[in-house]
Design a protein around this motif. Structure first.
Motif, PDB file in Angstrom:
ATOM      1  N   VAL A  35       0.841  -1.194   0.000  1.00  0.00           N
ATOM      2  CA  VAL A  35       0.000   0.000   0.000  1.00  0.00           C
ATOM      3  C   VAL A  35       0.880   1.249   0.000  1.00  0.00           C
ATOM      4  O   VAL A  35       0.674   2.169  -0.799  1.00  0.00           O
ATOM      5  CB  VAL A  35      -0.964   0.002   1.205  1.00  0.00           C
ATOM      6  N   ALA A  36       1.861   1.283   0.880  1.00  0.00           N
ATOM      7  CA  ALA A  36       2.759   2.442   0.932  1.00  0.00           C
ATOM      8  C   ALA A  36       3.496   2.619  -0.389  1.00  0.00           C
ATOM      9  O   ALA A  36       3.615   3.739  -0.903  1.00  0.00           O
ATOM     10  CB  ALA A  36       3.754   2.284   2.086  1.00  0.00           C
ATOM     11  N   VAL A 134      -7.943   3.002  -5.184  1.00  0.00           N
ATOM     12  CA  VAL A 134      -7.524   1.933  -6.097  1.00  0.00           C
ATOM     13  C   VAL A 134      -6.528   1.010  -5.398  1.00  0.00           C
ATOM     14  O   VAL A 134      -6.647  -0.215  -5.454  1.00  0.00           O
ATOM     15  CB  VAL A 134      -6.909   2.510  -7.397  1.00  0.00           C
ATOM     16  N   VAL A 135      -5.560   1.593  -4.724  1.00  0.00           N
ATOM     17  CA  VAL A 135      -4.540   0.795  -4.044  1.00  0.00           C
ATOM     18  C   VAL A 135      -5.164  -0.063  -2.945  1.00  0.00           C
ATOM     19  O   VAL A 135      -4.895  -1.264  -2.858  1.00  0.00           O
ATOM     20  CB  VAL A 135      -3.434   1.711  -3.465  1.00  0.00           C
ATOM     21  N   LEU A 136      -6.019   0.529  -2.135  1.00  0.00           N
ATOM     22  CA  LEU A 136      -6.615  -0.223  -1.037  1.00  0.00           C
ATOM     23  C   LEU A 136      -7.544  -1.330  -1.545  1.00  0.00           C
ATOM     24  O   LEU A 136      -7.581  -2.417  -0.992  1.00  0.00           O
ATOM     25  CB  LEU A 136      -7.373   0.716  -0.097  1.00  0.00           C
ATOM     26  N   ARG A 137      -8.269  -1.060  -2.622  1.00  0.00           N
ATOM     27  CA  ARG A 137      -9.208  -2.053  -3.150  1.00  0.00           C
ATOM     28  C   ARG A 137      -8.505  -3.151  -3.949  1.00  0.00           C
ATOM     29  O   ARG A 137      -8.734  -4.334  -3.744  1.00  0.00           O
ATOM     30  CB  ARG A 137     -10.250  -1.358  -4.042  1.00  0.00           C
ATOM     31  N   HIS A 138      -7.633  -2.767  -4.873  1.00  0.00           N
ATOM     32  CA  HIS A 138      -7.077  -3.738  -5.802  1.00  0.00           C
ATOM     33  C   HIS A 138      -5.719  -4.304  -5.397  1.00  0.00           C
ATOM     34  O   HIS A 138      -5.360  -5.388  -5.846  1.00  0.00           O
ATOM     35  CB  HIS A 138      -6.998  -3.131  -7.202  1.00  0.00           C
ATOM     36  N   PHE A 139      -4.975  -3.592  -4.585  1.00  0.00           N
ATOM     37  CA  PHE A 139      -3.681  -4.107  -4.147  1.00  0.00           C
ATOM     38  C   PHE A 139      -3.726  -4.555  -2.692  1.00  0.00           C
ATOM     39  O   PHE A 139      -2.926  -5.367  -2.267  1.00  0.00           O
ATOM     40  CB  PHE A 139      -2.575  -3.076  -4.364  1.00  0.00           C
ATOM     41  N   GLY A 140      -4.663  -3.990  -1.928  1.00  0.00           N
ATOM     42  CA  GLY A 140      -4.814  -4.372  -0.534  1.00  0.00           C
ATOM     43  C   GLY A 140      -5.989  -5.297  -0.289  1.00  0.00           C
ATOM     44  O   GLY A 140      -6.161  -5.799   0.812  1.00  0.00           O
ATOM     45  N   ALA A 148     -13.571   2.601   3.553  1.00  0.00           N
ATOM     46  CA  ALA A 148     -14.241   3.751   4.167  1.00  0.00           C
ATOM     47  C   ALA A 148     -13.734   3.969   5.589  1.00  0.00           C
ATOM     48  O   ALA A 148     -13.446   5.112   5.986  1.00  0.00           O
ATOM     49  CB  ALA A 148     -15.756   3.542   4.166  1.00  0.00           C
ATOM     50  N   THR A 149     -13.584   2.892   6.330  1.00  0.00           N
ATOM     51  CA  THR A 149     -13.070   2.995   7.694  1.00  0.00           C
ATOM     52  C   THR A 149     -11.620   3.473   7.694  1.00  0.00           C
ATOM     53  O   THR A 149     -11.253   4.370   8.454  1.00  0.00           O
ATOM     54  CB  THR A 149     -13.154   1.625   8.409  1.00  0.00           C
ATOM     55  N   ALA A 150     -10.805   2.904   6.833  1.00  0.00           N
ATOM     56  CA  ALA A 150      -9.387   3.261   6.787  1.00  0.00           C
ATOM     57  C   ALA A 150      -9.182   4.715   6.393  1.00  0.00           C
ATOM     58  O   ALA A 150      -8.283   5.382   6.902  1.00  0.00           O
ATOM     59  CB  ALA A 150      -8.637   2.341   5.826  1.00  0.00           C
ATOM     60  N   LEU A 151     -10.015   5.228   5.494  1.00  0.00           N
ATOM     61  CA  LEU A 151      -9.850   6.600   5.013  1.00  0.00           C
ATOM     62  C   LEU A 151     -10.758   7.597   5.735  1.00  0.00           C
ATOM     63  O   LEU A 151     -10.697   8.797   5.464  1.00  0.00           O
ATOM     64  CB  LEU A 151     -10.113   6.672   3.504  1.00  0.00           C
ATOM     65  N   ALA A 152     -11.607   7.088   6.616  1.00  0.00           N
ATOM     66  CA  ALA A 152     -12.541   7.935   7.375  1.00  0.00           C
ATOM     67  C   ALA A 152     -13.442   8.743   6.445  1.00  0.00           C
ATOM     68  O   ALA A 152     -13.608   9.950   6.593  1.00  0.00           O
ATOM     69  CB  ALA A 152     -11.794   8.834   8.352  1.00  0.00           C
ATOM     70  N   ILE A 153     -14.007   8.044   5.448  1.00  0.00           N
ATOM     71  CA  ILE A 153     -14.947   8.659   4.510  1.00  0.00           C
ATOM     72  C   ILE A 153     -16.148   7.731   4.373  1.00  0.00           C
ATOM     73  O   ILE A 153     -16.045   6.537   4.673  1.00  0.00           O
ATOM     74  CB  ILE A 153     -14.314   8.935   3.126  1.00  0.00           C
TER      75      ILE A 153
END
Length: 180
Positions: A35-36, A134-140, A148-153
């Motif tokens: 992710v990073a 994109v990174v969180l969904r497709h790579f993570g 939504a929780t990770a990004l607070a949105i």
């Protein structure tokens, strides 16, 4: 101890068994690094971010609320660290490293490397908000709810950003504007 769930490992660690945190590091190092890496585009910075993420998580472990997923909590730390790093510098060159060693032919390695470079170049052309989802969904492999929780949105915002990001990626990749 590797069979324990995250909440049990956190509880063990907070109650004086720091080796439980080693299991969490083993469990999440690779995905947090990826992710990073996808957010900042530099392997050395991604390693630093991942280490900092685990240090901060360990220091703040007592603040973790077990009614939420540990995975989402530590992801949020990793994303924040990545964003802080990105904010301190200009965009970098496209990714040009192979993340995993494989026993493939040189031609396969070359094609995979070329594809990685193309994808990374396209990702770097997205806005940071779009790149994150994109990174969180497709790579993570995170769910919409976890993103939504990770990004607070809100979850609807995740879906909207992901839709827009995919359209942009399609335009970039099909239009051939992702130079390697």
């Amino acid at each position: 101890m590797t069979g324990h769930d995250d909440s049990s490992l956190v509880r063990d660690c907070v109650h004086g068994r720091p080796q439980a945190f080693d299991v969490l590091v083993d469990r999440y190092y690779k995905v947090l690094f990826n992710v990073a890496l996808r957010i900042v585009g530099d392997p050395e910075e991604a390693r630093d971010i991942t280490q900092t993420t685990f240090m901060k998580a360990y220091e703040k472990l007592h603040t973790y609320d077990p009614k939420y997923k540990f995975f989402s909590w530590i992801y949020r730390i990793a994303v924040n660290e990545s964003l802080n790093t990105t904010g301190r510098r200009r965009p970098s060159e496209p990714l040009d490293v192979e993340l995993a060693a494989r026993a493939d032919t040189p031609e396969q390695d070359y094609e995979r490397n070329r594809l990685n470079q193309t994808v990374q170049a396209a990702l770097m052309k997205l806005t940071l908000e779009h790149r994150q989802v994109v990174v969180l969904r497709h790579f993570g492999d995170l769910s919409y709810r976890d993103i939504a929780t990770a990004l607070a949105i809100p979850e609807k915002t995740v879906k909207s950003r992901l839709f827009a990001a995919r359209r942009q990626l399609c335009t970039i990749l099909i239009g051939g504007r992702a130079t390697t």
